[in-house]
Design a protein around this motif. Structure first.
Motif, PDB file in Angstrom:
ATOM      1  N   GLY A 111       0.770  -1.237   0.000  1.00  0.00           N
ATOM      2  CA  GLY A 111       0.000   0.000   0.000  1.00  0.00           C
ATOM      3  C   GLY A 111       0.797   1.281   0.000  1.00  0.00           C
ATOM      4  O   GLY A 111       0.215   2.361   0.031  1.00  0.00           O
ATOM      5  N   ILE A 144       2.570  -3.185  -8.476  1.00  0.00           N
ATOM      6  CA  ILE A 144       2.054  -3.434  -7.125  1.00  0.00           C
ATOM      7  C   ILE A 144       2.498  -4.831  -6.708  1.00  0.00           C
ATOM      8  O   ILE A 144       2.067  -5.831  -7.290  1.00  0.00           O
ATOM      9  CB  ILE A 144       0.520  -3.365  -7.096  1.00  0.00           C
ATOM     10  CG1 ILE A 144       0.054  -2.062  -7.760  1.00  0.00           C
ATOM     11  CG2 ILE A 144       0.009  -3.487  -5.672  1.00  0.00           C
ATOM     12  CD1 ILE A 144      -1.442  -2.025  -7.963  1.00  0.00           C
ATOM     13  N   LEU A 145       3.329  -4.901  -5.699  1.00  0.00           N
ATOM     14  CA  LEU A 145       3.879  -6.204  -5.307  1.00  0.00           C
ATOM     15  C   LEU A 145       2.846  -7.076  -4.589  1.00  0.00           C
ATOM     16  O   LEU A 145       1.952  -6.574  -3.904  1.00  0.00           O
ATOM     17  CB  LEU A 145       5.099  -6.011  -4.397  1.00  0.00           C
ATOM     18  CG  LEU A 145       6.449  -6.061  -5.138  1.00  0.00           C
ATOM     19  CD1 LEU A 145       6.538  -4.897  -6.122  1.00  0.00           C
ATOM     20  CD2 LEU A 145       7.611  -6.053  -4.169  1.00  0.00           C
ATOM     21  N   GLU A 187      -6.115  -9.035   5.481  1.00  0.00           N
ATOM     22  CA  GLU A 187      -4.872  -9.382   4.789  1.00  0.00           C
ATOM     23  C   GLU A 187      -4.261 -10.686   5.315  1.00  0.00           C
ATOM     24  O   GLU A 187      -3.547 -11.387   4.605  1.00  0.00           O
ATOM     25  CB  GLU A 187      -3.880  -8.225   4.959  1.00  0.00           C
ATOM     26  CG  GLU A 187      -2.586  -8.370   4.198  1.00  0.00           C
ATOM     27  CD  GLU A 187      -2.765  -8.403   2.685  1.00  0.00           C
ATOM     28  OE1 GLU A 187      -3.813  -7.944   2.199  1.00  0.00           O
ATOM     29  OE2 GLU A 187      -1.861  -8.910   2.005  1.00  0.00           O
ATOM     30  N   ALA A 231      -1.604 -11.720  -5.558  1.00  0.00           N
ATOM     31  CA  ALA A 231      -2.534 -10.591  -5.458  1.00  0.00           C
ATOM     32  C   ALA A 231      -1.950  -9.424  -4.670  1.00  0.00           C
ATOM     33  O   ALA A 231      -1.171  -9.623  -3.728  1.00  0.00           O
ATOM     34  CB  ALA A 231      -3.820 -11.058  -4.785  1.00  0.00           C
ATOM     35  N   PRO A 232      -2.341  -8.204  -5.013  1.00  0.00           N
ATOM     36  CA  PRO A 232      -2.048  -7.045  -4.165  1.00  0.00           C
ATOM     37  C   PRO A 232      -2.703  -7.232  -2.788  1.00  0.00           C
ATOM     38  O   PRO A 232      -3.487  -8.162  -2.579  1.00  0.00           O
ATOM     39  CB  PRO A 232      -2.693  -5.878  -4.914  1.00  0.00           C
ATOM     40  CG  PRO A 232      -2.809  -6.332  -6.330  1.00  0.00           C
ATOM     41  CD  PRO A 232      -3.035  -7.813  -6.245  1.00  0.00           C
ATOM     42  N   SER A 233      -2.400  -6.316  -1.890  1.00  0.00           N
ATOM     43  CA  SER A 233      -2.897  -6.434  -0.514  1.00  0.00           C
ATOM     44  C   SER A 233      -4.096  -5.519  -0.285  1.00  0.00           C
ATOM     45  O   SER A 233      -4.403  -4.662  -1.102  1.00  0.00           O
ATOM     46  CB  SER A 233      -1.787  -6.042   0.459  1.00  0.00           C
ATOM     47  OG  SER A 233      -1.545  -4.651   0.327  1.00  0.00           O
ATOM     48  N   PHE A 262      -3.992  -3.250   1.697  1.00  0.00           N
ATOM     49  CA  PHE A 262      -3.411  -1.914   1.883  1.00  0.00           C
ATOM     50  C   PHE A 262      -3.308  -1.193   0.537  1.00  0.00           C
ATOM     51  O   PHE A 262      -3.419   0.026   0.471  1.00  0.00           O
ATOM     52  CB  PHE A 262      -2.042  -2.023   2.555  1.00  0.00           C
ATOM     53  CG  PHE A 262      -2.087  -2.837   3.824  1.00  0.00           C
ATOM     54  CD1 PHE A 262      -2.731  -2.327   4.957  1.00  0.00           C
ATOM     55  CD2 PHE A 262      -1.541  -4.107   3.888  1.00  0.00           C
ATOM     56  CE1 PHE A 262      -2.801  -3.082   6.130  1.00  0.00           C
ATOM     57  CE2 PHE A 262      -1.602  -4.858   5.058  1.00  0.00           C
ATOM     58  CZ  PHE A 262      -2.233  -4.349   6.168  1.00  0.00           C
ATOM     59  N   ASP A 263      -3.068  -1.954  -0.510  1.00  0.00           N
ATOM     60  CA  ASP A 263      -3.028  -1.347  -1.840  1.00  0.00           C
ATOM     61  C   ASP A 263      -4.406  -0.820  -2.237  1.00  0.00           C
ATOM     62  O   ASP A 263      -4.512   0.215  -2.884  1.00  0.00           O
ATOM     63  CB  ASP A 263      -2.529  -2.374  -2.862  1.00  0.00           C
ATOM     64  CG  ASP A 263      -1.112  -2.827  -2.559  1.00  0.00           C
ATOM     65  OD1 ASP A 263      -0.217  -1.965  -2.485  1.00  0.00           O
ATOM     66  OD2 ASP A 263      -0.895  -4.037  -2.358  1.00  0.00           O
ATOM     67  N   LYS A 273      -7.292 -14.275  -0.254  1.00  0.00           N
ATOM     68  CA  LYS A 273      -6.339 -14.277   0.869  1.00  0.00           C
ATOM     69  C   LYS A 273      -6.570 -15.500   1.766  1.00  0.00           C
ATOM     70  O   LYS A 273      -5.626 -16.015   2.377  1.00  0.00           O
ATOM     71  CB  LYS A 273      -6.463 -12.981   1.690  1.00  0.00           C
ATOM     72  CG  LYS A 273      -6.095 -11.717   0.913  1.00  0.00           C
ATOM     73  CD  LYS A 273      -4.597 -11.535   0.800  1.00  0.00           C
ATOM     74  CE  LYS A 273      -4.204 -10.442  -0.193  1.00  0.00           C
ATOM     75  NZ  LYS A 273      -2.754 -10.266  -0.311  1.00  0.00           N
TER      76      LYS A 273
END
Lengths: 471, 471, 471, 471
Positions: free
Chosen positions: A23, A224-225, B241, B389-391, B393-394, B424
Motif C-alpha cells: 500500500g 504493485i507487489l 490481509e 494478489a495485491p494487498s 493496503f493497496d 487471501k
C-alpha cells in the motif's frame, strides 16, 4: 557485453520507478527489503553468466558475448545450455531468477515477427532486432508479462475490454495502452518488460492482438507487489529467520498500464491473430520446458536441504529416509531429462530453436507432480520443526537464548545456528509461494493437458492399432 | 459448568505467563497479535459447546454438563460426538482448536491410571479423577505435550538425558522436572497442560516414564512461540490481509521446563514402563483418529473456499472444475467416515471408549494423502492469484486503490473486497503451516504405517489364503 | 547383413531345441501357438530394420548394414535411434520385441571386455568382437539372461551355490556350467543367448563372476515357458479372441543349464569382480532406459486403443474422457523424453555410448508409475466390457450369434467385429503380464531408487545450500 | 430357511438353463469348468451364513433365520453385519460372492415399491414382499442386473430402443420384455435375477422405467459368459495352476432377454420415473458401499498372499518390504472403516436402512485407488515370478520336473509346490479381471465423483467460510 551483478545493481539504482509495497510507494526501491532479494537473484544471473562460457555465448548480432538469457538459441545445444543455466540458478538460489520469461519472449518474438514480415511484408522483425541488439549490448535484464486480469471469466474479452491490455489510442508515433497484467515475477527489477498476449483471440478481437516492449520508466506504469507472509518476515529483518535470506520468496507483481505510450519501434505484434498464436504457443512451450529444468534445480536445493537435515538430526543412516532422498533425486533427473529431450528433439522456427512441443508440456505435468511429491518427502524427512521452531530472535534473548541453543541442537556436527538455518530454509520451501508457483507457472497442468490433446498425433497411434488388429 | 468464550478470555486475562514471541517476552499476552487468534479459536470451543447438547454431555463425575473435550467418552456415540465437534470446529475456524490433545490425554490417562492402580495398588487414578473433576467444574481448557526435543537421534535417551523431560529432584511433596517439549499447539493459552511421554522406553530408562499435569503459571515454565510468515503478517495488522484474520494459523510453541516443581497429586505416571505404553498408544490412536475428523473439517473449509472462488471468477459451471469439488467432498467424507467407523468399532479400555486402532492409523494416512490432494485441487481451482494478489493496503492507497479495485473484480456478484478476502483465505490454506501440521500431527505417516505392521492380524489373512489354497 | 523376418523364421525352423510348454516338450516349436507370437514379434525387428536407415546403421566392424539391435552404439544419435526403434516396435506390436536385452548386453560387454583387457592384458575383447562380427554378418537375434533363481534370499550365493549359474568344471577348451536363469523373455526363439551375472559379488564369490554366450542348441539347455491365462487362450486359437493375436503376451521362460559346455571363445567374464560390476551397471542402466522408450510405445498403443474405443462407443467428444487421452499422451512423451535426454547426456565407455545413469534410473521409475496410471485411464475409458464381453466364438454361434452382433454394436461407424477386436485388445492390456513386466523389467522400482541414492551427487546439492545459507 | 452349500448345488443341478461358454451351449452347467467356480463361491455364502449368527438374522417376515444377503436390513448393525459378511467372503475366496447385487436390489426395491404405493395407491410392495418371502423361505440366491448394452452413447434411449431392456408387449397377465444386460456377475448360477433400470430417464422415456424379477428358467433368457484368459486356464484343468482353483476369477455374463414373459406379480416398477430414481440411487449407493467392504476383503487376501510370499522367499525381515505390508493393511482398514462409517451414519428409507450416501461414494473412490495401490505393492513384493514361473505341469514332467522343483524352491520352510501355489495365486490377483472389476463395479469412479457433486451440501461449507470471513 557482460556486466557484473553489481553493475546491474548500480544501473538499477539510477532508475525511478513507481513500485508499491503493502500500500505504499517505495523510495530507494533497490534497497527495499521486499525488492532487494529479487535484485540479488537477478544479480546472480549476471555473475554466473561470466563464470561459464556455456552461459555466455557469442552473439553474431552484436559480435560479442552476451548473457544466455538474452540470446536467440539456434541449436539444441543452445537450448540445453539455457536449461543448465536455469537449473543451476534454481539450485543455487532456491528461488526464481526472474529472467526466464524474458528469454522465452525473445525466443517467441523472433520467429513471430519474422513470419509476419514474410507473410505481409511488414518490418516488425527489424524493429525487434534493433531492440534485441540494444538488449545484448547493454546486457539488459528482461521479463515478459502475459496474464491479463481477465475479470469475469464468463465473458469474452470484447465484453470485458478493460480487463485486457488494449490500445486506447493509436497515434502516428505509437500507441497508448491500458490494462493490467498480473502474476509478473520480478518485472519491477528488470530493464525491459516484454508484453505479450494472454491467449489466442477470435476474429473481431484484433484489438487485443498486441505485443510490445515496455520500459519500467515509461510514464503510467505502476508495479504493485504481492504481499505474502514471507514478505512480512523480510520486512522484519533478521540474519537468517527469513529462511532464504539472500534470495527470498518468488516476488510477483501486478503491472498497471495507465495510458502508457509505446512508440511504434517497440510494437511487435499489432492486430494480427496468427502472430498471436505463434508467439503464444512458442512462449508457452518454452516456458513450460524451462520450468521443468527450473523445477529440477529447486528439487536439487530441497534434496540438499533434506540431506543436511538428516545429518543435523543424526538420522543420515536410516534406510527408509535415505530412500526418500533417492526418490527426490529421481524426480529431479526425470524433469531435467525431459527438458533435455525436448531440446534435442526440438525444431527450428525461422532461426530460433524451439523445444519439442509434446515434451515441453509433458515436462510441465511431471514437474508439478514431482514438485508436490518432493515437498511431501522433504516435510516427512524434516519433521514438524520447520513450522514450530523458535526464531533466531529467541536465540538472542538473554533470558531464554541459552536454553533455546541447548535444546535445539541435535547432531554434534552441527551448531544450533547451523541446524536452525537449515530448518528455516525448509520452512521456506514448505510455506513459501513456490508450490503455487510450480503449479501455475506457464499455466495450469490442466491447460498443458488440453494442449497435449491437440498436439498429439492420435491418428498415428490409432493406425498402429488398426494395422496390428487388421481393422 | 459451561462458561462462554468471553468468560474464558476474561479468566485468561487474569493469568501471568512467560510467553516469548520473536525473542521478546510478551506483555498482555491475551491481546498479543500472535496469541489472540489462538485465544479466539479456543473461545469458540466454549461457545459452540453451549449451542449443541451433543457437544456438552452430562458428566456423572460432577453431575453437570461439561464440555465434550473435557469428558471421558464411554460409548461409540460419545466418540462420534467428539469427532463431529472436531470437524465442525475445523470447518468454522480453518485452524486448530488447540484442545484436542487435552481430550486425547484425558481419554488416555483415565485407563492408564486405572490399570496401574489395579496392578500395583497405587492411587494414581484417584489423583487423576480429582484433577479431572476440577477441570470439568471450572471448565478448563486443556492441552497435552508429548514431543521431547530429542537432540541427536543417533543416541538413546539416557545418553541425551537433558533432551527428554525428566525428574531432576524427587521430593516428599512432589518432583522437580526439566526439559523441553516442542510442537505444542496453543499450550500457552490453556488452563492445564498435560505432559506425557514422547515414546515408549526400555528397562533402565524408567526415569523418563513420566506423566503429569502442569499449570502454565507453574514457576519455571516458559513458552516460546513458533515464528512463521503468517505471524509476521499478523503483527502487521489489517482487516483481512492475514487470510484467516480471526483464527489465524496454527500456532505452536516450545515449552521449557526449567526446574519446575510438580506436586505428587498432579503426577499420573511415575517410572512405570507399562503405563507409558498404554497412555502413549491410546493417545496416539485417539489423536490420529481425531485428526482424521479434523482434516475433514479443514477440507470442508477449503471446499467452501474453492466453491466461492469459482463463483467469484464466473467459472462455477465449468465441468472439469466442478469435478474437482466433487473429489474434495469425497476425500472429506472418506476421512470422516473412517473416524466414524473407528468410533463404531472401537473398544472399552477401563471405562474409556477408544477408537479402533487399525482404523485410527488408516485414517491418519488417508487424511494426509487426502489433505495434500485437496491443497493441489484448491490451488488448481484458484489459479496463481492467492500468492500474487495485491494487498488490502493497496486497495486503500489513494493513488492506486481505485485501479486495484477495478482490476481485481471478476464476477459482478462479488465485490473486489469480497473476492480478495476469498483469495487471501486460499493463500492462507496454501502457504500456512497447515500442510506440515497435517503431515506430522499425531506423528508422521511413516510412524502410522509401522504401527499398522504391528497392529495387523497378518496371521488371520495368511490363514485365509492357506485354507483357500490347501496350503 | 539384413535378413527379412521370413528368412529369420526359415532359419529358426532348422534348429532343434528343448522347449517345454505346459509340461510338454514341443515339436515344431516355431509353429507352437505359444511360441509363434514370439517368432512374429522378432520377425518384425528384422522387417522394420530394413525399412528405415535409422534402424540399420553401417557397421565398420563388418563393413555392411546391420540391425540397430546388433550394433555398438557410439554416439548419442545412435542411442536415440535405438530408442526410436524400441518405441516404434512397442507401439506396433503391443508387446515385447525380445531383442532389447541382446542389444543391452552388446553395449555392456563391449566396454567390460575392453576394460579388463586393458587392466590385465587378457584377450576377452577380441573373443567378444569375433562373436559380434558373426552376429552382425549373419544378422542373428540375441537375448540376454541375467536373473538367477536365487533360492532362499536370506543366504549369500556361496551358501546357495546351485541357485546361481556357476562353473561346475573348468576344462582346457572351455567351462561346464549349471544353474537356471528365470524371467527370460523370448530366449528360446533367439540365435544367441548372452548370459550375464545377476548381481555384483563380494570377494570370495569369484566363481559366480561369469559372463558368456550360449547357443540354444548347446547340449543341456532347456527352456520352460511361463504359463499365463493368455497362453491358454492362444492354445485355444481363434481369429482375434486372443486380444493381440499376432504378437501375443510377453512370453518369458526359465532357462535350465544342465551341465552345459561353453568353449572359451564364448566366455567374456571369468572370475573378475570388477568386470561384473561394469557389465551389470551398464546393462541395468541401458535396459532401464530402453524400457522407458519401450513404455512410451506401449502407451502409444494403449492411447490408440483408447481413442478408437471412444469412437466405437460414440463418446469421442466427451471432454473429461478426451482429457484422459491428453494425460496418456503426456506420460508417453515424458518417458520417451527422459530416454532421449539420457542418450543426449550420456557418456562414452571405451567406445560404447551409454545413457546417463541418473536419467536412466529416473526413466524407469517414471515409466512404471506412468504405465500404471495409463492402465487405469484406459480401463476407465473402456468401461467394464473388456473383461465381460462375449467371445468371437459366441458371435459365430448360430443360435445366439446374431443377437450378440446386434447387442455389441455401438457407434454405426464400427462393425461389431471391429468393436470387439478393440475390446479384446484392451482386455489384453489390462490382464496380460505387461503390468508386472513393466514393474519388474530391468529390476524393481525400489532397486532403481537405491541405485539413485548411490549415483546422486548429494554433496553438490548440499554445497549449494550451504553456500546459499552461509553454512 | 438356511440351506447348505451342497443343498444349493443340488437344487441348481435340477435346473435347465441356456448358458453359452466360448460359443457353445453348456450341458451339465453346474460342473462346467467355467461355471463350477461360481457355484463354489455361491455355495460358501450358504455355508458361512450357517456358521455365524451375524450372517443369518431372524426375519420377522417369515419368522425364521435367513441368509443376511436375503434380509431387509433395518439398523446400522444390520448393515455392518452385511459388510462384515462381505469382507469375510472376499477374504476367504479372493473372488466375487455373486450375491451382493441381490442384497442391494432387495434393499433398493423394498423402499421404492413402498414409496410408489404410498404415492399412487398401487400394490407393488405387496407383490415384492410375496416374492421376498419365497426367497427367504427357500433360501434362494439372488443377483441383480442393471447395465444395458446401450449401443451408440451419442443417442438417447428412445433412439436406441433395442439397446435397453424394454416392454415389447403388455398383456393382461404380464409383460413381454426384450433387450440385453451386460456385466452380470454370476447371474446364471442364481435362483432369481432381479432386473433394474440402468439409469434415470426423462419424461417421454417411461417405457424403460422398469424393474422386475426374472427366473433363469424363464423362456427366452440366455446367458453368454465372458471369456478371459483365466477361463481358458480353467478349461485346461490342473490342481492349482489356475491360481485360485476353487473359486476362480469373477465370471460375468451378458443376459439376453429374447421376448421373455414376466407375470405382473414379478413386476415392481412400471413406467414410474420417480421409482426408478429411488431404486437406482439406493442400489448404487448400497453397491458402492458394499464394494468398499468387499475391496477390504480382497486386500486382506492379497496381504495374506504377500506376507506368505515374503516368507517363502526368505525376505520377511526386510524393513522396506514389511512397510509395504503395513500400507496394504492401512488401505484395507480405510475402505472397511468408510463402509462402517456409512452404515453408522446411514438413514432409514421406508424401513430399509441405507448407507450414508456421501460416504458410500467416497468409499468407492478410495476403494479403487487403494486396490490399485495394493496391486502395485503386491507386485513389487512378489517380483516378476508370478507371470514368468513354470507351471504345475512342468513340475510333473519326468524330464524336467526334478530340476523345476529344485530351482523353484526358496525358503526351506516352504516346499516348491507350496511356493508355486502362492506364486500362482498372486499371478491371479495381478492378471485376472479383478482390477477392472474394482474400477467399474458399482459404476466408474468418475460417476461416483459426479454423484458427490450433487449430493454434497456445498452451501453449508460456503456459509462456514462466509461467516468466518464476514462475507
Amino acid at each position: 557485453m557482460l556486466i557484473s551483478g553489481n553493475e546491474y545493481i548500480e544501473r538499477l539504482s539510477g532508475y525511478e520507478r513507481e513500485i508499491f509495497v503493502k500500500g505504499e510507494k517505495v523510495e530507494d526501491f533497490v534497497n527495499n527489503p521486499n525488492v532487494k532479494p529479487v535484485v540479488n537473484s537477478i544479480a546472480l544471473t549476471f555473475d554466473l553468466a561470466k563464470k561459464r562460457d556455456e552461459y555466455s555465448p557469442h552473439s553474431d548480432l552484436v559480435d560479442e558475448k552476451v548473457n544466455r538469457l538474452n540470446y536467440v538459441n539456434r541449436t539444441p545445444e543452445d537450448l540445453m545450455a539455457r536449461f543448465d543455466f536455469q537449473r543451476e540458478l534454481s539450485m543455487r538460489m532456491g528461488t526464481c531468477n526472474y529472467r526466464c520469461t524474458g528469454a522465452d519472449a525473445i525466443g517467441a518474438l523472433y520467429p513471430a515477427t519474422k513470419e509476419v514480415d514474410e507473410r505481409l511484408g511488414t518490418d516488425y522483425h527489424e524493429r525487434f532486432l534493433k531492440l534485441l541488439k540494444e538488449i545484448q549490448k547493454k546486457d539488459y535484464a528482461c521479463t515478459a508479462a502475459l496474464t491479463d486480469v481477465k475479470g469475469d471469466r464468463a465473458k469474452r474479452p470484447k465484453d470485458s475490454r478493460d480487463m485486457y491490455v488494449h490500445v486506447v489510442e493509436k497515434r502516428e508515433d505509437g500507441i497508448v495502452v491500458s490494462g493490467a497484467k498480473i502474476h509478473q515475477s520480478g518485472a519491477f527489477a528488470a530493464d525491459i518488460n516484454f508484453v505479450l498476449p494472454t491467449q489466442t483471440f477470435r476474429e473481431g478481437e484484433e484489438e487485443f492482438a498486441l505485443a510490445f516492449a515496455a520500459v519500467p520508466e515509461d510514464e503510467g506504469i505502476k508495479y504493485i507487489l504481492q504481499n505474502t507472509g514471507y514478505q512480512a518476515k523480510f520486512r522484519e529483518g533478521g540474519e537468517f529467520e527469513q529462511g532464504n535470506p539472500k534470495y527470498g520468496d518468488r516476488i510477483t507483481c501486478t503491472v498497471l498500464f495507465d495510458n502508457v505510450f509505446i512508440p511504434w519501434e517497440r510494437v511487435f505484434i499489432f492486430e494480427d491473430l496468427n502472430a498471436v498464436r505463434k508467439s503464444l504457443t512458442n512462449f508457452a512451450n518454452s516456458h513450460r520446458c524451462a520450468g521443468a529444468a527450473c523445477k529440477a534445480g529447486f528439487i536439487d536445493s530441497m534434496t540438499g536441504a533434506a540431506s543436511l537435515m538428516l545429518k543435523a538430526n543424526g538420522l543420515e543412516k536410516v534406510p527408509v529416509l535415505r530412500q526418500k532422498l533417492g526418490e527426490m533425486v529421481g524426480i529431479a533427473e526425470a524433469t531435467y531429462g525431459i527438458a533435455i529431450g525436448a531440446a534435442t528433439k526440438g525444431w527450428d522456427d525461422h532461426g530460433a530453436w524451439q523445444p519439442n512441443m509434446l515434451m515441453a508440456n509433458a515436462g510441465k505435468i511431471i514437474g508439478v507432480e514431482g514438485f508436490n511429491k518432493v515437498i511431501m518427502h522433504l516435510a516427512d524427512i524434516a519433521g514438524g520443526i520447520p513450522v514450530t521452531a523458535p526464531s533466531e530472535f529467541d536465540l538472542k534473548n538473554p533470558e531464554i537464548g541459552k536454553l533455546v541453543e541447548k535444546y535445539l541442537q541435535a547432531s554434534p556436527n552441527f551448531t544450533t545456528v547451523e541446524r536452525l538455518k537449515i530448518i528455516k530454509f525448509i520452512e521456506f520451501w514448505a510455506t513459501s509461494s513456490h508450490l503455487l508457483g510450480a503449479i501455475h507457472g506457464g499455466g495450469s497442468p490442466t491447460a498443458a493437458i488440453i494442449f497435449l490433446q491437440y498436439l498429439a498425433d492420435l491418428a498415428e497411434k490409432e493406425e498402429a492399432v488398426k494395422e496390428n488388429l487388421d481393422l
